[in-house]
Design an enzyme around this catalytic site. Structure first.
Site, short mmCIF file in Angstrom:
data_model
loop_
_atom_site.label_atom_id
_atom_site.label_comp_id
_atom_site.label_asym_id
_atom_site.label_seq_id
_atom_site.Cartn_x
_atom_site.Cartn_y
_atom_site.Cartn_z
N GLU A 16 -0.06 12.63 3.36
CA GLU A 16 -0.74 12.83 2.07
C GLU A 16 -2.14 13.39 2.29
O GLU A 16 -2.93 12.84 3.07
CB GLU A 16 -0.87 11.51 1.29
CG GLU A 16 0.42 10.92 0.80
CD GLU A 16 0.22 9.62 -0.01
OE1 GLU A 16 -0.92 9.40 -0.48
OE2 GLU A 16 1.18 8.86 -0.15
N GLU A 71 2.22 3.28 3.22
CA GLU A 71 0.90 2.64 3.31
C GLU A 71 0.89 1.11 3.40
O GLU A 71 0.44 0.42 2.46
CB GLU A 71 0.04 3.09 2.12
CG GLU A 71 -0.25 4.57 2.14
CD GLU A 71 -1.10 5.05 0.98
OE1 GLU A 71 -1.33 4.27 0.03
OE2 GLU A 71 -1.54 6.22 1.01
#
Length: 889
Positions: free
Chosen positions: A265, A152
């Protein structure tokens, strides 16, 4: 009907063929302890359990993203790998792939090393390439190992990230590695925002194609997606519905450009709404398995305990409920037809021997070579302090002290702890001659701080809607509530707002509406004898661009403050707080900016006090540390300021939960006063003055003791600390757990009673009437708006209230028969002061927002003779006008 074995096998093969090729889970805990790097293994972090992974494989999962921190593998950039960590990690990887499953290596670093961005001066791209080439050399011969470049990336230029990714991929390929490589995007790599040029800058969809194409072999683009109100996965509901829509733009982009994707995710809490959402998403991904290779749940891991998202199996090979949702989609192979589940809750120790205390008042033991929580009720520890209400036959708890004296942590009761023989032990402070074991009875509560007050919030709300609509996206404080708070003895109010609302364009004139409404509150507060701190709640940014960047030059910040100072400089009870909590920037850049702003303010002739925060969210605990945010505030501030600067205070904020954010339920940074000691000593050494702009804690005995201890410590040091303020109050704080906003009966949440003994302002009241801070629902069922968490809201008695969905029949966000009719009430006039996200026009009448009736006002019809007044009317309201505006309005 009886099926032949051959027919049954054929049917199973068809079902499997419709599934995604890979479905698995993130194995977390190797990235834990980010505040302790590299940290101590099995204390600050741990790698996954091989047995748990094998149990998960037995259910049919076939891919595991195993998290770690770059700083643990490589203690210094360009250095050799740390032997312990790479060995322990590789054991898990090798054992997992030996079972036939795939492993994704995941440096869980957010495109940073020691909190410095990849591509910065501190972390050149070459260091990232060096890291990945070393790691690739170790794992390149195992085709079941894939390389996830980093977790991320965020708060950086999108082009900078993909440039770094390209360099890393080239470095990996230069080793001869042909393994799959997963490339995330900027902006936390959200699927929902992959194709949008939004808050994070240029769109991932656009920039990725500058650096990668379908000619790159074994490349997958990775996205993450959660379905709560802010896409973070931290809220209790899945409201981003239809859930599959969050992926559609990403999937179409993959197909258009002949690329492959990966969903790294997803997650949701164990409720029916999230279950339906997750099932819908996986079925959509299955339909698009030509471009989506797989999906992974967040998360599992040995320390995930009873976390609401955990699917970590227990010793009996049972899982939390969400694993059963995933079972029908697992690609196998598996001989198990169902998932045994357990209620995801605490598992207590078998015995009662206490070896440590938790920050929430819990007691902990050590059994079977691991920590476990003590069942206080069974063991007779009925009260939080370890005492019992009635005598019970409890086992004697004999302390076993450490052999040595090295302190690695503190207990909730002020005890000191070490780490020996792979477990925690308490320090014998008598033997080690630490402290004097005496309590300090010399705290003088009679000598109070000069100022104690509160942050008045809500003017900064609606940061996603700027400038926004007043009383819909944001609101300024209630003057009556401030007066009620002054009556109790508070004498300083930090009133939050957003720079973008005062100045719609950099260097522009102030918006008349906002500065007028804000000034009403300031003037009314100071007329009561209290002090006001002006607080642009902007984190050293304007429209998410850093001050000092090309988009927001320092001169723009100076211009803003000189204009604001001109308005308020003649009121000595108004102080200037430069900005709220600068972060993720160079410390030197921030103080250079602060110096320029102070000089601009002083050039107006203003002598008002000025509050200067530090970088790194201006934490008191880290003021003197050269830590994650770069150079220490204590060092850099002295390059730009000294005791010769008059009426200057350095501002810090401090919370006491595990990550210092104020968002957790417990106050564990004990002794709490210690968080301020380095800052206080720095002030004294340099003959400076300080201000504590934010503290707070939840309404429990632990946080109460912490707050009292802190204020008493600050009182002892009132020669350098001028005051302290609670976070927060405000008209829309409702039942927020930190709120001390009074209600109509002039009662406050519990925390205000904690503060009462320390309030310096004149007050005839000897006690604080309190109320339980919980939801108060509307009397009726008329819905006028919806909350980001799926709640329904109404408007009664001139204020917002939440709808009781159960009573009103809105049980599952589903329609009911004959719901109440919501009739719009329009403005009486036609003066536009804002626009809604749906294109509606809004005005301000009778001290509240109202919608403009475009039909009655004939808005949209071209006037026969447009006048200069019509054309420029909205410029006076702060909106940019143009030669053809009359055609629209």
């Amino acid at each position: 009907m009886k099926l032949s074995k051959a027919l049954l096998l054929t049917a199973l093969t068809l079902v499997s063929a419709e599934k995604l090729e890979y479905v698995g889970v993130n194995e977390s805990c190797g990235e834990f302890g980010e505040g302790e790097l590299p940290g101590i293994y099995n204390k600050h972090y741990i790698y996954p359990s091989i047995d748990s992974i094998k149990t998960t494989i037995e259910q049919g999962m076939n891919v595991f993203r195993i998290n770690f921190r770059w700083e643990r593998f490589q203690h210094e950039l360009f250095g050799e790998f740390n032997e312990f960590d790479i060995t322990e990690y590789k054991k898990v990887v090798d054992a997992t792939t030996a079972e036939g499953a795939t492993v994704i290596l995941d440096p869980h670093n957010y495109a940073r090393y020691n909190n410095n961005l990849i591509g910065s001066e501190e972390v050149p791209i070459e260091a990232f390439v060096d890291f990945w080439t070393k790691l690739a050399e170790i794992f390149k011969d195992n085709e079941k190992v894939w390389f996830g470049l980093v977790n991320e990336p965020h708060d950086m230029e999108t082009d900078d990230w993909f440039k770094a990714a390209r360099a890393a991929v080239d470095g990996i390929r230069a080793t001869g590695a042909k393994n799959n490589i997963l490339i995330p995007g900027n902006g936390w790599t959200g699927a929902w925002s992959w194709g949008k040029e939004a808050w994070y800058g240029e769109a991932n969809a656009d920039v990725a194609l500058r650096y990668f194409s379908s000619e790159d072999e074994n490349i997958l683009f990775e996205v993450h997606q959660y379905f709560d109100s802010d896409y973070s996965g931290s809220k209790a509901t899945c409201v981003q519905v239809p859930c599959q829509n969050n992926f559609k733009e990403f999937v179409e982009w993959l197909k258009t450009n002949n690329l492959k994707g990966w969903v790294g995710e997803i997650g949701g809490l164990a409720d029916s709404q999230c279950k339906s959402c997750i099932e819908e998403v996986i079925e959509y991904l299955q339909e698009n398995r030509d471009v989506i290779k797989g999906v992974q749940w967040w998360a599992a891991g040995p320390w995930w305990g009873h976390n609401v998202l955990s699917i970590e199996p227990n010793a009996e090979k049972a899982f939390p409920e969400q694993m059963a949702w995933l079972k029908p989609y697992l690609p196998g192979p598996s001989e198990l037809t169902e998932v045994p589940t357990f209620v995801n809750e605490k598992v207590y120790c078998k015995g009662c021997e206490v070896t440590g205390t938790g920050g929430d008042g819990s007691f902990w033991g050590w059994e079977d070579e691991k920590s476990c929580e003590i069942d206080k009720e069974t063991c007779g520890y009925n009260n939080d302090d370890g005492s019992v209400d009635t005598p019970v036959d409890t086992p004697a708890v004999e302390k076993i002290y450490c052999k040595g004296c090295e302190v690695t942590g503190t207990g909730g009761d002020g005890s000191l702890w070490g780490w020996e023989d792979e477990k925690s032990c308490e320090i014998d402070i008598t033997t080690c001659k630490i402290g004097n074991n005496a309590t300090d009875d010399n705290i003088n509560n009679g000598e109070k701080l000069e100022y104690v007050g509160v942050n008045e919030s809500c003017g900064e709300f609606g940061e996603g809607e700027l400038p926004g609509i007043y009383n819909k996206h944001y609101i300024y404080p209630s003057i009556d509530s401030i007066k009620t708070t002054i009556e109790q003895g508070m004498n300083v109010f930090r009133i939050n707002f957003r720079w973008e609302r005062f100045q719609h364009e950099l260097f522009g004139e102030f918006n008349e509406f906002d500065i007028t409404e804000y000034k009403k509150v300031v003037d009314a507060t100071t007329a009561e004898g209290a002090t006001v701190i002006l607080d642009p709640h902007n984190y050293a940014r304007y429209k998410n661009n850093l001050i000092g960047s090309e988009e927001v030059p320092i001169e723009a910040f100076v211009d803003f403050w000189t204009k604001l100072a001109e308005i308020f400089k003649d009121n000595e009870k108004v102080w200037f707080g430069l900005v709220n909590e600068p972060h993720d920037m160079e410390t030197d850049d921030w103080f250079k900016i602060a110096r320029a702003a102070v000089d601009g303010i002083r050039a107006t002739g203003a002598k008002n006090n000025i509050l200067i925060p530090g970088n790194g969210w201006t934490g008191a605990w880290s003021w003197g540390k050269e830590a994650w945010y770069g150079e220490a505030n204590a060092d850099v501030s002295l390059r730009y300021f000294s005791s010769e600067d008059e009426n200057i205070l350095f501002e810090v904020h401090q919370y006491f939960d595990t990550d210092y954010s104020g968002s957790k339920a417990t106050c564990v940074q004990v002794p709490c006063q210690n968080n301020f000691k380095e800052f206080v000593e720095w002030l004294k050494t340099n003959n400076l003055k300080g201000w504590v702009g934010e503290i707070g804690g939840l309404a429990n005995s632990q946080c109460k003791s912490c707050i009292e201890e802190v204020i008493e410590y600050l009182q002892e040091n009132r020669d350098v600390i001028k005051g302290v303020q609670w976070w927060a109050a405000g008209p829309w704080w409702g039942h927020n757990i930190l709120s001390i906003e009074p209600n109509a009966e002039k009662a406050f949440p519990e925390q205000m009673a904690w503060l009462k003994p320390y309030l310096p302002g004149p007050s005839e009241l000897t006690e604080v009437p309190t109320f339980i801070n919980k939801k108060v629902y509307c009397k009726g069922c008329e819905v006028t708006g919806t909350g980001g968490d799926g709640s329904f809201w109404g408007w009664e008695d001139e204020k917002s209230c939440e709808i009781d969905k159960k009573t009103c029949g809105y049980n599952d966000n589903t329609p009911i028969e004959n719901p109440p009719v919501v009739e719009k009430t329009y403005c009486k006039g036609c003066e536009v002061t804002g626009t809604g996200g749906d294109g509606s026009l809004w005005g301000w009448e009778d001290e509240k927002s109202c919608e403009i009736d475009v039909a009655a006002c004939k808005i949209g019809e071209e006037p026969t003779e447009p006048s200069t007044e019509a054309t420029c009317k909205f410029e006076a309201l702060g909106y940019k006008c143009c030669s053809h505006c009359y055609k629209k309005y």
